[in-house]
Design a protein around this motif. Structure first.
Motif, PDB file in Angstrom:
ATOM      1  N   ALA A   2      -4.314   8.446   1.456  1.00  0.00           N
ATOM      2  CA  ALA A   2      -4.122   7.446   0.415  1.00  0.00           C
ATOM      3  C   ALA A   2      -4.750   6.124   0.832  1.00  0.00           C
ATOM      4  O   ALA A   2      -4.608   5.116   0.155  1.00  0.00           O
ATOM      5  N   GLY A   3      -5.442   6.161   1.934  1.00  0.00           N
ATOM      6  CA  GLY A   3      -6.343   5.060   2.222  1.00  0.00           C
ATOM      7  C   GLY A   3      -5.754   3.841   2.881  1.00  0.00           C
ATOM      8  O   GLY A   3      -6.408   2.804   2.946  1.00  0.00           O
ATOM      9  N   ALA A 107      -8.938  -6.034  -9.873  1.00  0.00           N
ATOM     10  CA  ALA A 107      -8.564  -4.619  -9.870  1.00  0.00           C
ATOM     11  C   ALA A 107      -7.453  -4.304 -10.868  1.00  0.00           C
ATOM     12  O   ALA A 107      -6.983  -3.161 -10.921  1.00  0.00           O
ATOM     13  N   TYR A 109      -7.194  -3.727 -14.081  1.00  0.00           N
ATOM     14  CA  TYR A 109      -7.444  -2.640 -15.024  1.00  0.00           C
ATOM     15  C   TYR A 109      -7.403  -1.276 -14.340  1.00  0.00           C
ATOM     16  O   TYR A 109      -6.725  -0.356 -14.794  1.00  0.00           O
ATOM     17  N   VAL A 110      -8.133  -1.146 -13.241  1.00  0.00           N
ATOM     18  CA  VAL A 110      -8.207   0.163 -12.576  1.00  0.00           C
ATOM     19  C   VAL A 110      -6.878   0.578 -11.944  1.00  0.00           C
ATOM     20  O   VAL A 110      -6.543   1.761 -11.898  1.00  0.00           O
ATOM     21  N   TYR A 111      -6.098  -0.390 -11.464  1.00  0.00           N
ATOM     22  CA  TYR A 111      -4.774  -0.054 -10.938  1.00  0.00           C
ATOM     23  C   TYR A 111      -3.903   0.530 -12.042  1.00  0.00           C
ATOM     24  O   TYR A 111      -3.226   1.546 -11.841  1.00  0.00           O
ATOM     25  N   LYS A 113      -4.842   2.011 -14.709  1.00  0.00           N
ATOM     26  CA  LYS A 113      -5.363   3.320 -15.101  1.00  0.00           C
ATOM     27  C   LYS A 113      -5.065   4.373 -14.039  1.00  0.00           C
ATOM     28  O   LYS A 113      -4.782   5.524 -14.360  1.00  0.00           O
ATOM     29  N   LYS A 114      -5.155   3.985 -12.781  1.00  0.00           N
ATOM     30  CA  LYS A 114      -4.971   4.969 -11.706  1.00  0.00           C
ATOM     31  C   LYS A 114      -3.499   5.308 -11.492  1.00  0.00           C
ATOM     32  O   LYS A 114      -3.129   6.463 -11.372  1.00  0.00           O
ATOM     33  N   TYR A 115      -2.681   4.256 -11.419  1.00  0.00           N
ATOM     34  CA  TYR A 115      -1.275   4.463 -11.055  1.00  0.00           C
ATOM     35  C   TYR A 115      -0.341   4.450 -12.268  1.00  0.00           C
ATOM     36  O   TYR A 115       0.833   4.764 -12.145  1.00  0.00           O
ATOM     37  N   PHE A 117       0.686   1.844 -13.662  1.00  0.00           N
ATOM     38  CA  PHE A 117       1.749   0.904 -13.341  1.00  0.00           C
ATOM     39  C   PHE A 117       1.242   0.040 -12.199  1.00  0.00           C
ATOM     40  O   PHE A 117       0.479   0.510 -11.375  1.00  0.00           O
ATOM     41  N   ARG A 118       1.593  -1.252 -12.180  1.00  0.00           N
ATOM     42  CA  ARG A 118       1.176  -2.035 -11.021  1.00  0.00           C
ATOM     43  C   ARG A 118       2.095  -3.220 -10.756  1.00  0.00           C
ATOM     44  O   ARG A 118       2.776  -3.704 -11.655  1.00  0.00           O
ATOM     45  N   ASP A 119       2.113  -3.640  -9.518  1.00  0.00           N
ATOM     46  CA  ASP A 119       2.785  -4.881  -9.125  1.00  0.00           C
ATOM     47  C   ASP A 119       1.760  -5.988  -9.374  1.00  0.00           C
ATOM     48  O   ASP A 119       0.823  -6.155  -8.608  1.00  0.00           O
ATOM     49  N   TYR A 120       1.947  -6.686 -10.479  1.00  0.00           N
ATOM     50  CA  TYR A 120       0.904  -7.615 -10.929  1.00  0.00           C
ATOM     51  C   TYR A 120       0.948  -8.963 -10.217  1.00  0.00           C
ATOM     52  O   TYR A 120       0.069  -9.801 -10.393  1.00  0.00           O
ATOM     53  N   ARG A 125      -1.206  -5.130  -4.205  1.00  0.00           N
ATOM     54  CA  ARG A 125      -1.834  -4.511  -3.043  1.00  0.00           C
ATOM     55  C   ARG A 125      -3.326  -4.832  -2.966  1.00  0.00           C
ATOM     56  O   ARG A 125      -3.916  -4.763  -1.890  1.00  0.00           O
TER      57      ARG A 125
ATOM     58  N   GLU B 221      -9.621   4.808  -3.130  1.00  0.00           N
ATOM     59  CA  GLU B 221      -8.292   4.377  -2.699  1.00  0.00           C
ATOM     60  C   GLU B 221      -8.365   2.896  -2.361  1.00  0.00           C
ATOM     61  O   GLU B 221      -9.392   2.399  -1.917  1.00  0.00           O
ATOM     62  N   ASP B 225     -10.061   3.080   2.255  1.00  0.00           N
ATOM     63  CA  ASP B 225     -10.919   4.139   1.713  1.00  0.00           C
ATOM     64  C   ASP B 225     -11.400   3.804   0.305  1.00  0.00           C
ATOM     65  O   ASP B 225     -11.356   4.632  -0.605  1.00  0.00           O
ATOM     66  N   TYR B 264     -14.820  -8.146 -20.120  1.00  0.00           N
ATOM     67  CA  TYR B 264     -14.390  -6.890 -20.745  1.00  0.00           C
ATOM     68  C   TYR B 264     -14.759  -6.796 -22.222  1.00  0.00           C
ATOM     69  O   TYR B 264     -14.663  -7.785 -22.952  1.00  0.00           O
ATOM     70  N   GLN B 279     -14.081  -1.523  -8.987  1.00  0.00           N
ATOM     71  CA  GLN B 279     -13.315  -2.767  -8.809  1.00  0.00           C
ATOM     72  C   GLN B 279     -12.135  -2.476  -7.902  1.00  0.00           C
ATOM     73  O   GLN B 279     -11.389  -1.520  -8.129  1.00  0.00           O
TER      74      GLN B 279
ATOM     75  N   ASP D  28       2.967   6.587   3.208  1.00  0.00           N
ATOM     76  CA  ASP D  28       1.714   6.401   2.476  1.00  0.00           C
ATOM     77  C   ASP D  28       1.456   7.654   1.656  1.00  0.00           C
ATOM     78  O   ASP D  28       1.480   8.768   2.177  1.00  0.00           O
ATOM     79  N   PRO D  32       3.104   7.284  -7.623  1.00  0.00           N
ATOM     80  CA  PRO D  32       3.597   6.106  -8.340  1.00  0.00           C
ATOM     81  C   PRO D  32       4.548   6.476  -9.480  1.00  0.00           C
ATOM     82  O   PRO D  32       4.541   7.605  -9.958  1.00  0.00           O
ATOM     83  N   PHE D  72       8.297  -1.690  -7.028  1.00  0.00           N
ATOM     84  CA  PHE D  72       8.283  -2.840  -7.932  1.00  0.00           C
ATOM     85  C   PHE D  72       9.171  -2.519  -9.126  1.00  0.00           C
ATOM     86  O   PHE D  72       9.017  -1.470  -9.753  1.00  0.00           O
TER      87      PHE D  72
END
Lengths: 352, 352, 352, 352
Positions: A2-3, A107, A109-111, A113-115, A117-120, A125, B221, B225, B264, B279, D28, D32, D72
């Protein structure tokens, strides 16, 4: 996977969001019996920390590292070194305005999309705050490497650059100015430029050059884990980095072999060093030097338009403190990552 | 650790010296049930192989890949794919003249220092012949990735370069000329240049640009990574590579944030793409593009002076066939490594 | 990740199905400069190979290993050692009868469920044939480890067992009988038992005891990668293994601390060795000994009923050659895996 | 490599000595969006913690876990979860008496030999206190795995054992007594035995049985990373463990194939389950069950003789609190490690 780890034998794993309780990490594989110089570690932290000078972000973070394990009576024990750095700043800002919108070239937007959900808060991170943990580990790696010298410096800001080869610079001048440029005249111009950019609420990119000296012959593995490939990955993993070149770099792509080949002296050193201290992925004992390109950071203190989660246009206003040029603070990060790469290969090389 | 594997979930391990019995590798983690297109694999091999055109080395190697496992009734089974490529050329040359001497800018010296011993025939493990195995694995990775398009091309040879953005190029022209440059006028100049260099017994460097299209959002990641950090490492692990930049690259280091930020559109795409499709280390669905710098190869067909194991000066004469410009043959290798990086992250992303 | 590699510094990756063209592997990380004893390698192969004696499967496989790389003038070069072993037997059987049915206690069912597809010939990748590659790598690891002695032997077959501590056995007798039991009287009983089982078309389980001598102090890592944890994993990765115990093992669970603690002699050795040569996961210089339990193999030469892909009952008849007791042939595999574990930790320990 | 990480996709790295400031770790790869049940985590901690009942060590440690990142608004973010557990007890004892001497069957001697140096307070890194971090990660892994049920229980203490198959036990009784044995009559005898042992200042071993239910078909990789091989390694990495067996285990080594083979029902389940829910290293959907042997812990409250660093005999007196039987407190650790193994393979299996 997970990097969040770097290295194999000398391995750093980091955790933490910019506005959580704390950030920190675990260094696994540090050799035992090394008497740590804690002041030297804190000094590296201070080189990276916000608020250190007039040309960097004025956010206040003491960035004091607290070690929790792996050290006994001042010496490393060979067991993992756990450490934390508290986030002093954690509650001082209101980030609700970015909660539902995506800042350009961040990041966000991509967070989402990937997760999903994000800690904004403050980039979470993806914030460069994470690099503080790298500086801790790098400072320890430097102490492991002892005789190897690692010197990074600001070689350009925008279109202002040092027009001398690194051999003509005095590395002891690096810390003599806020921009960490060893050439005083150039440093002055850079600082002036950054101050102007800050006034505009804008940001600017730049490059860092790094020189590794006294690296023993033989570090690096011949195929996928070439020494410069790992250095490249390590540098490209630093926030805002867009490019990496070593030795002759992109200029080398314009040259002929008859110009580029480094002739040997009878002691195995070479007359020129376009190879950049690495041949076939393995250090050859000459200076290793490389250059890292940083884009301008995306946070501006300007009005801008962007989209929210629903794809609707929203008008936003960058506010608070910002970092007009990330390069001076990135100098210790570049050194830290170089130290992590070298420490890992140095331990691996003991196998031979 | 010893550096002969690439990837985590889609993992390639290679073996083989340029003048041993055979080279080959194992692909571990290829998803099951994929009907392989063997012709497409061989086609990639042919793009890399020596002797394919008048401007590359005339060494004869059929470079036919023989699969030993992991495929049943034409489909991948999910078990490791073992493969070998015989070295047709293995006995044709006499390498005793380099046995005890160190060719400039080759890996001879560092291999001897690191391992105390080396297979000196044709560069042994340090030979670019090893990349044939990468092309096999990359060709399979491309088939795993299906909808993702990977286009690499020669963007410069020496100081001759394409002066158009990649968007103005027609990738279907890449294979229409020997130098793999999609711009015909530039291709012609490049070929002329390489022929001249070959006559001189010299070599020349160049750059390859690679564009990745239809990459799903979310690959990469966030910390060590980062997608571009892995791409960088993968490219820098190719023989003769001295630099890597993506998106705005080294030019981005000269820019201001207000110029560099990508605004965007309401669908989450961006109006500009200085970010280069990534990003915070994570793909954002836009084109990913990067540039790779190759130095001129070190083997010249000229007289030169160097040292032997005892540090004595020796006069040598480069002989046999040589590769005046490695760039055209490196195009499929760049694509292969990009495919390996993407396949690995694509599998990892299934975790989310 | 996909599970076809073992080890970190001394790493083996294997490929191959039992009835494909060939099986083989890559050993990455073997130290350079070791003069290999190829006869010793083949001797280990012969200990594992089918048809070696009257009490094992009569399938004919010459099991000759062909090295493709990593060795030059008889010595290891430090680069990866690629090797293949041809499957002589690949076309001799007809496996269509098991194509659509699931043999009890084989991996047929789970392979189909996991991969959606399988190479059904002779068990494909799940066949113990894969262990031939482990024996090659183990034989080389033994040569790397030089002074360390690794002795495995059959300690029980069914309910026939050696009722002596290993200290009372003469390891030089291990190869003196077909069952690889150093106690001649017990060996005779075991052989008789296996012959009877073979006549019944049935199979029988057993245990192997392994003793590692002259292991240097300090091998093993203290937390997750304890030496005995890796030994356990390595042994449990061998086909048909159901249990592992070391030192006092399951008996130790019945004891009191005052009985179990090993008292020190003044030289750091211990008077007893219930610890089994490992304390806190780290070798202490005493003999390491462990026991491995093998279930009876599932292939019987009997009639049986099972299900096909549609879940319908089908009547089947086991045919061809079968291995009445896998234990004698597993002795070199146990030794090989022990050697791989030790070689990996031995290299890692050079770091300290 | 240095052994303080477990897992690949769901990875735990731990740090901390028993008498340092704190222990802790980083998880890690946790997916999510999982709403964490913090009470459930603390409940697992309480099952492991000292002082929980009359039959375990009376050392006082609140063992409260503090999360620093990766969460979060109550949900996991997909970024690393950093956590610390303070050592309340860190200054309460005087360990100078063991500073220079080696306690029998402890790791003191090998740590000094391996690292040249050790944190001698309370066993340092070799203390079972480290397992508290495993319980935190395991508790989160359990929440990731949702439908999978993991039940461990004390199946024997010394020579007192449950003489019923696990199918006849009511797992809801496990927590109804201090020894965590679901069979009340046996539990009573075990408790009585442990109390007597405690009075003698002695310790006693035992076994834990663990049953994994509702494990999806397909977890585990076919060759080196078999599901049971990883379970074995994970269990053997717990302090004091001497053996592991699954399914028919060591008993299976006495059986014939005709007795041992599990016949299929038409739905793919099996009539018997001597395989232990795993075939060819891959889960088959049946219950997975295994047994773990714990030796008696080495710390006795008795007089004993041992050696010091100089190899001189010294008389020592065990003092303070001790754990007469570690097995009841190890039950949640066994469950935690099983959860970590399953979470890792469960994530990996999403690849297929």
């Amino acid at each position: 996977m997970a990097g969040n780890s770097y290295g194999n034998l000398f391995k750093l794993t980091t955790f933490g969001e910019s506005h959580g309780v704390a950030i920190g990490g675990i260094i696994d594989g540090c050799p035992p019996g090394i008497t740590l110089d804690f002041e030297a570690i804190q000094k590296e932290m201070n080189r990276r920390k916000p608020g250190q000078s007039a040309i960097v972000t004025q956010r206040k973070e003491p960035d004091e590292v607290k070690f929790l394990s792996g050290i006994f009576e001042g010496k490393t024990t060979g067991t993992p070194i756990g450490f934390v750095i508290e986030n002093a700043n954690q509650k001082s800002h209101d980030y609700s305005h970015i909660k539902d919108s995506y800042r350009p070239s961040h990041a966000d937007y991509v967070y989402d999309k990937k997760y999903g959900f994000r800690d904004y808060r403050g980039g979470g991170r993806s914030s460069a705050r994470e690099t503080a943990s790298r500086v801790v580990a790098g400072a320890i790696a430097k102490q492991v490497l002892k005789d190897i010298k690692i010197h990074a410096f600001t070689s350009s800001v925008g279109d202002i650059f040092i027009d001398k080869p690194y051999q003509d610079l005095d590395f002891s001048n690096i810390e003599s100015n806020d921009v960490r440029c060893p050439d005083s005249a150039t440093a002055e111009k850079m600082i002036k430029r950054i101050k102007q950019i800050r006034k505009e609420g804008d940001t600017i990119g730049g490059t860092i050059t790094c020189v590794l000296q006294n690296v023993p012959i033989g570090l690096g593995e011949p195929v996928f884990d070439k020494l410069h490939a790992e250095l490249g990955k390590a540098m490209l993993s630093i926030n805002a980095v867009k490019g990496f070149e070593y030795g002759s770099g992109f200029c080398g792509a314009k040259m002929k072999g008859s110009e580029h080949n480094d002739q040997y002296n009878s002691d195995g050193t070479t007359k020129t060093n376009l190879s950049g201290g690495i041949q076939g992925g393995i250090s050859n004992g000459m200076d290793i030097y490389f250059r890292v390109a940083f884009k301008p950071v995306a946070t501006l203190i300007q009005k801008y338009e962007t989209i929210n989660k629903e794809g609707e246009k929203v008008e936003m206003q960058g506010k608070g403190r910002h970092d007009p040029c990330v390069v001076p603070r990135a100098v210790p990060i570049v050194e830290a990552m170089a130290a992590l790469v070298l420490a890992d290969f140095w331990l691996l090389n003991k196998m031979y």
